[in-house]
Design a protein around this motif. Structure first.
Motif, PDB file in Angstrom:
ATOM      1  N   PRO A  28       0.840  -1.208   0.000  1.00 31.70           N
ATOM      2  CA  PRO A  28       0.000   0.000   0.000  1.00 31.70           C
ATOM      3  C   PRO A  28       0.868   1.248   0.000  1.00 31.70           C
ATOM      4  N   LEU A  29       0.361   2.264  -0.680  1.00 27.23           N
ATOM      5  CA  LEU A  29       1.082   3.527  -0.807  1.00 27.23           C
ATOM      6  C   LEU A  29       1.099   4.242   0.546  1.00 27.23           C
ATOM      7  N   THR A  30       2.246   4.786   0.915  1.00 25.42           N
ATOM      8  CA  THR A  30       2.311   5.608   2.131  1.00 25.42           C
ATOM      9  C   THR A  30       2.527   7.053   1.716  1.00 25.42           C
ATOM     10  N   LYS A  62      -0.012   9.494   6.512  1.00 25.60           N
ATOM     11  CA  LYS A  62       0.602  10.033   7.740  1.00 25.60           C
ATOM     12  C   LYS A  62       0.285  11.516   7.781  1.00 25.60           C
ATOM     13  N   PHE A  63      -0.504  11.914   8.770  1.00 29.33           N
ATOM     14  CA  PHE A  63      -0.983  13.292   8.829  1.00 29.33           C
ATOM     15  C   PHE A  63      -0.208  14.103   9.859  1.00 29.33           C
ATOM     16  N   ALA A  64       0.244  15.290   9.464  1.00 27.44           N
ATOM     17  CA  ALA A  64       0.949  16.169  10.405  1.00 27.44           C
ATOM     18  C   ALA A  64       0.289  17.543  10.407  1.00 27.44           C
ATOM     19  N   ASP A  65      -0.185  17.964  11.558  1.00 27.12           N
ATOM     20  CA  ASP A  65      -0.829  19.272  11.709  1.00 27.12           C
ATOM     21  C   ASP A  65       0.246  20.304  12.038  1.00 27.12           C
ATOM     22  N   GLY A  66       0.419  21.282  11.157  1.00 24.98           N
ATOM     23  CA  GLY A  66       1.470  22.277  11.356  1.00 24.98           C
ATOM     24  C   GLY A  66       1.122  23.339  12.381  1.00 24.98           C
ATOM     25  N   GLN A  67      -0.101  23.363  12.840  1.00 24.57           N
ATOM     26  CA  GLN A  67      -0.577  24.340  13.838  1.00 24.57           C
ATOM     27  C   GLN A  67      -0.172  25.765  13.490  1.00 24.57           C
ATOM     28  N   GLY A  68      -0.277  26.049  12.196  1.00 22.82           N
ATOM     29  CA  GLY A  68      -0.041  27.417  11.754  1.00 22.82           C
ATOM     30  C   GLY A  68       1.416  27.854  11.753  1.00 22.82           C
ATOM     31  N   LYS A  69       2.342  26.920  11.924  1.00 20.77           N
ATOM     32  CA  LYS A  69       3.755  27.325  11.986  1.00 20.77           C
ATOM     33  C   LYS A  69       4.576  26.600  10.931  1.00 20.77           C
ATOM     34  N   GLN A  70       5.394  27.385  10.187  1.00 19.91           N
ATOM     35  CA  GLN A  70       6.207  26.789   9.135  1.00 19.91           C
ATOM     36  C   GLN A  70       7.221  25.800   9.714  1.00 19.91           C
ATOM     37  N   GLU A  71       7.806  26.142  10.888  1.00 16.88           N
ATOM     38  CA  GLU A  71       8.839  25.256  11.435  1.00 16.88           C
ATOM     39  C   GLU A  71       8.272  23.865  11.717  1.00 16.88           C
ATOM     40  N   ASN A  72       7.009  23.809  12.169  1.00 21.02           N
ATOM     41  CA  ASN A  72       6.372  22.504  12.392  1.00 21.02           C
ATOM     42  C   ASN A  72       6.234  21.741  11.083  1.00 21.02           C
ATOM     43  N   GLN A  73       5.865  22.479  10.037  1.00 22.29           N
ATOM     44  CA  GLN A  73       5.672  21.826   8.730  1.00 22.29           C
ATOM     45  C   GLN A  73       6.989  21.309   8.164  1.00 22.29           C
ATOM     46  N   ILE A  74       8.044  22.131   8.338  1.00 21.84           N
ATOM     47  CA  ILE A  74       9.356  21.706   7.839  1.00 21.84           C
ATOM     48  C   ILE A  74       9.780  20.429   8.561  1.00 21.84           C
ATOM     49  N   ARG A  75       9.566  20.426   9.893  1.00 26.25           N
ATOM     50  CA  ARG A  75       9.935  19.255  10.677  1.00 26.25           C
ATOM     51  C   ARG A  75       9.146  18.031  10.197  1.00 26.25           C
ATOM     52  N   ALA A  76       7.857  18.250   9.917  1.00 23.82           N
ATOM     53  CA  ALA A  76       7.010  17.144   9.469  1.00 23.82           C
ATOM     54  C   ALA A  76       7.528  16.570   8.151  1.00 23.82           C
ATOM     55  N   VAL A  77       7.843  17.459   7.194  1.00 24.56           N
ATOM     56  CA  VAL A  77       8.319  16.997   5.891  1.00 24.56           C
ATOM     57  C   VAL A  77       9.625  16.219   6.057  1.00 24.56           C
ATOM     58  N   ARG A  78      10.503  16.750   6.938  1.00 27.99           N
ATOM     59  CA  ARG A  78      11.783  16.094   7.172  1.00 27.99           C
ATOM     60  C   ARG A  78      11.566  14.685   7.740  1.00 27.99           C
ATOM     61  N   THR A  79      10.611  14.577   8.659  1.00 22.75           N
ATOM     62  CA  THR A  79      10.294  13.271   9.236  1.00 22.75           C
ATOM     63  C   THR A  79       9.795  12.313   8.160  1.00 22.75           C
ATOM     64  N   PHE A  80       8.933  12.832   7.266  1.00 23.59           N
ATOM     65  CA  PHE A  80       8.410  11.989   6.181  1.00 23.59           C
ATOM     66  C   PHE A  80       9.557  11.462   5.323  1.00 23.59           C
ATOM     67  N   VAL A  81      10.537  12.342   5.065  1.00 25.53           N
ATOM     68  CA  VAL A  81      11.684  11.932   4.245  1.00 25.53           C
ATOM     69  C   VAL A  81      12.452  10.817   4.950  1.00 25.53           C
ATOM     70  N   THR A  82      12.676  11.003   6.262  1.00 28.86           N
ATOM     71  CA  THR A  82      13.396   9.990   7.033  1.00 28.86           C
ATOM     72  C   THR A  82      12.649   8.675   7.024  1.00 28.86           C
ATOM     73  N   GLN A  83      11.323   8.742   7.134  1.00 30.41           N
ATOM     74  CA  GLN A  83      10.519   7.525   7.159  1.00 30.41           C
ATOM     75  C   GLN A  83      10.436   6.870   5.791  1.00 30.41           C
ATOM     76  N   GLY A  84      10.869   7.579   4.770  1.00 28.00           N
ATOM     77  CA  GLY A  84      10.847   7.029   3.425  1.00 28.00           C
ATOM     78  C   GLY A  84       9.451   6.786   2.871  1.00 28.00           C
ATOM     79  N   VAL A  85       8.559   7.790   3.036  1.00 32.42           N
ATOM     80  CA  VAL A  85       7.211   7.641   2.476  1.00 32.42           C
ATOM     81  C   VAL A  85       7.291   7.647   0.942  1.00 32.42           C
ATOM     82  N   ASP A  86       6.183   7.256   0.295  1.00 39.61           N
ATOM     83  CA  ASP A  86       6.185   7.182  -1.172  1.00 39.61           C
ATOM     84  C   ASP A  86       5.969   8.549  -1.823  1.00 39.61           C
TER      85      ASP A  86
END
Lengths: 316, 330
Positions: A28-30, A62-86
């Motif tokens: 399944p696609l992640t 995998k859902f990440a709520d940035g709570q209105g802050k770019q730094e949260n979103q950047i962290r989320a994207v970085r985590t996705f990269v580490t997790q190796g999502v599709d």
């Protein structure tokens, strides 16, 4: 000791079996989804669309709520990269500052789909494509509806959204551009109601005192302000939708209901249900098919002709 | 000009208000026109009072908090929470009394929490109330599921929209609260207690004053005011918008208090000044609509007028201006 080994053995066997089964089912696609936050009903509907559509298609979201802050979103994207999502879907809270993290995703060969708002990068190849709402077209559609249906009415007051926001800027500009083609129509006053219901009411109250019966048409940048303006118009002893034409943008459920009730004459949809289009696009990217660089959700105009039919399926 | 030193600070916002009304009248002679429509008063001055009522109520509570040398940043979020809870209860079919009590109860609880943190645990007011500023809005969004809850109860709508003998109810309520507060605080020693705590807490305590209790109480009153303002805001638009209701209202309330001549350092407070300050702010907003100032530009003239009134409020600035004028004559 023997029993423990046995247990371990059966566990290993089970695990191998599971692995084999999932491999057979075509893994399944992640998808990682970095959302801005939950700042409006529109955003909530947008999130829900992404979640429910993923469930329907068996996509692991995998859902990440940035709570209105770019730094949260950047962290989320970085985590996705580490997790190796599709694939990664990003709804950027601001336009700039995304290059480093997008570069990380590119290096990991993970396609990124930008949703809703644009990003500015020096290197276009950092993301796969952009899918968003066409605020400009929405404003133009509102103006077209007025040009077609206003009859002898011509004087318009405009309730703008938050100054500086892309939605307010584009909707204002498109409306003005379209009006330039119809010299009969003119904007007699324009103020910001800040996209709020209370703002729409307050500004409309002032407009009604200032211009009185001169106001023939209200153009609101969103439904909330239009709904506030309706209250002000009713309190001034006038009939919204009859004495004064009202056109707004967004098409939230309450707005469409107001069209059914005849209090708003037309709403232009700003569709937050991005799920299907986003996952279709990701599937295409994964299959190696070409996708459009930037594309937009299809929006429609809802007026008395189709509101009753559409109100039932309104999700937000 | 030498008399200016003895002039009450209430005059400066009043002068600002008068200038503002004069400018409006000059550019739109119909500015102060009030007519009767469907048995209720109708006109821009009525709008200013009606839309300004929430700011007035907030300014009342904020004045007392600021008088003790504190500040309450949570009032905007408490407004949202109170309005949201009332709207949700009404939507579930509860009656008016339940909704009103619950809304005020939210304010009371929030105020008590702030008071506890500030007075009992000695946490800096900015930090202590910042907590509820964040939590309050979160709670409001949780209660409403992040949706705008529409209110269909006409009796509730009266709080924000009703009229008494044609006069809007909300400002009447705000004025009544101000009069009651003024009488209570100035006819009894309670006003003095608040000023004593604001001036010098240690000295007040040594003088036998329950300084912590006074401090705690003003936050409770401020919370109640915020709860009431939230009910008024929800009633006014017949909906609770948990995202946007009361947004930045804490700053407006602080502005109103400071413009009205109450110093952020605590001590002397002027309820009448805060009243005029809050009216001034609402008149400013309406002025921008009345004069058709483009929304992108509107914050600038607003800021300029507030700056001028703040400068007038400052003894140093006034003295400097006077010396400039005198120096120019020589």
């Amino acid at each position: 000791m023997a029993s423990l080994l046995k247990k371990l053995g059966s566990f290993a066997a089970g695990a191998t079996l599971l692995f084999a089964a999932s491999a057979a089912l075509a893994k399944p696609l992640t998808v990682g989804f970095a959302q801005t936050g939950a700042e409006s009903a529109w955003r909530t509907a947008n999130t829900n669309s992404m979640k429910s559509e993923a469930e329907k298609r068996g996509i692991n979201l995998k859902f990440a709520d940035g709570q209105g802050k770019q730094e949260n979103q950047i962290r989320a994207v970085r985590t996705f990269v580490t997790q190796g999502v599709d694939a990664i879907v990003l709804a950027p809270i601001v336009e700039t500052g995304w290059e480093p993290v997008l570069r990380e995703a590119k290096r990991a060969k993970i396609p990124v789909v930008i949703m809703d708002r644009k990003v500015q990068t020096s290197d276009e190849s950092l993301y796969a494509c952009f899918i968003g709402s066409d605020f400009y077209k929405e404003g133009a559609m509102a103006a077209e509806w007025i040009a077609k249906n206003a009859g002898s009415r011509s004087k318009i007051v405009e309730l703008q959204g938050t100054p500086g926001s892309a939605a307010a800027n584009e909707r204002r500009k498109a409306f003005a551009d379209e009006l330039a083609k119809n010299p009969a129509l003119k904007i007699i006053d324009s103020q910001s109601g800040d996209f709020r219901r209370s703002g729409g009411k307050e500004v409309m109250e002032a407009f009604l005192k200032k211009h009185g019966k001169d106001i023939e048409i209200v153009y609101a940048h969103n439904d909330d302000m239009a709904l506030g303006a309706i209250q002000a118009i009713e309190e001034a002893g006038l009939k919204p939708g009859k004495d004064i034409l009202i056109v707004s943008i967004d098409a939230i459920k309450e707005g469409v209901q107001a069209v059914v009730d005849g209090k708003i004459n037309a709403v232009v949809e700003c569709n937050p249900l991005f799920g299907p289009k986003i996952y279709d696009t990701i599937a295409k990217i994964k299959a190696g098919e070409p996708v459009e660089r930037s594309s937009y959700n299809v929006d429609i105009v809802i007026d008395s002709t189709n509101a009753a039919a559409l109100i039932g399926q309104r999700q937000y | 000009m030498s008399k200016s030193k003895s002039l009450s600070p209430v005059w400066w916002p009043l002068i600002g208000l008068a200038v503002l009304v004069a400018v409006n009248l000059a550019l739109n002679p119909a500015f102060l026109n009030v007519t009767v429509l469907d048995g209720r008063l109708y006109g821009l001055p009525i709008d200013i009072l009606n839309q300004g009522a929430r700011g007035l109520v907030l300014a009342l509570g904020m004045t007392l908090v600021i008088a003790t040398g504190g500040v309450d940043l949570s009032v905007g979020s408490v407004m949202a929470a109170a309005g949201a809870l009332a709207a949700v209860l009404l939507a579930e079919g509860h009656g008016l009394a339940v909704a009103l009590t619950a809304g005020l109860g939210v304010g009371l609880l929030a105020g008590a929490a702030n008071g506890l943190l500030v007075a009992r645990f000695g946490i800096q007011p900015i930090v202590a109330t910042l907590i509820l500023m964040v939590v309050g809005r979160g709670a409001a969004q949780l209660m409403t599921n992040g949706e705008v809850v529409v209110i269909k109860n006409d009796a509730f709508a009266f709080v924000g929209n009703g009229t008494v003998f044609g006069f809007p109810f909300a400002p009447l309520l705000a004025i009544a609260l101000f009069v009651a507060a003024q009488l209570f605080l100035r006819r009894t020693a309670s006003g003095l207690f608040i000023e004593a705590v604001g001036d010098n807490e240690t000295a007040a305590r040594f003088a036998g004053l329950g300084a912590a209790r006074v401090k705690g109480l003003v936050y409770v009153i401020c919370g109640l005011c915020a709860g009431l303002a939230g009910l008024m805001a929800a009633a006014n638009i017949r909906a609770a918008d948990s995202y946007r209701m009361g947004e930045n209202m804490e700053l407006d309330a602080i502005f109103a208090v400071v413009v009205g001549g109450t110093a952020l350092t605590g001590g002397r407070f002027l309820l009448l000044g805060s009243f005029i300050g809050a009216l001034l702010l609402q008149t400013l907003t309406t002025t921008m609509y009345n004069l058709g100032v483009p929304p992108a530009v509107a914050p600038v003239p607003k800021a300029v007028l507030i700056l001028v009134v703040c400068l007038l409020q400052s003894e140093h600035a006034r003295r400097w201006a006077v010396s400039l004028v005198k120096g120019g004559k020589k």
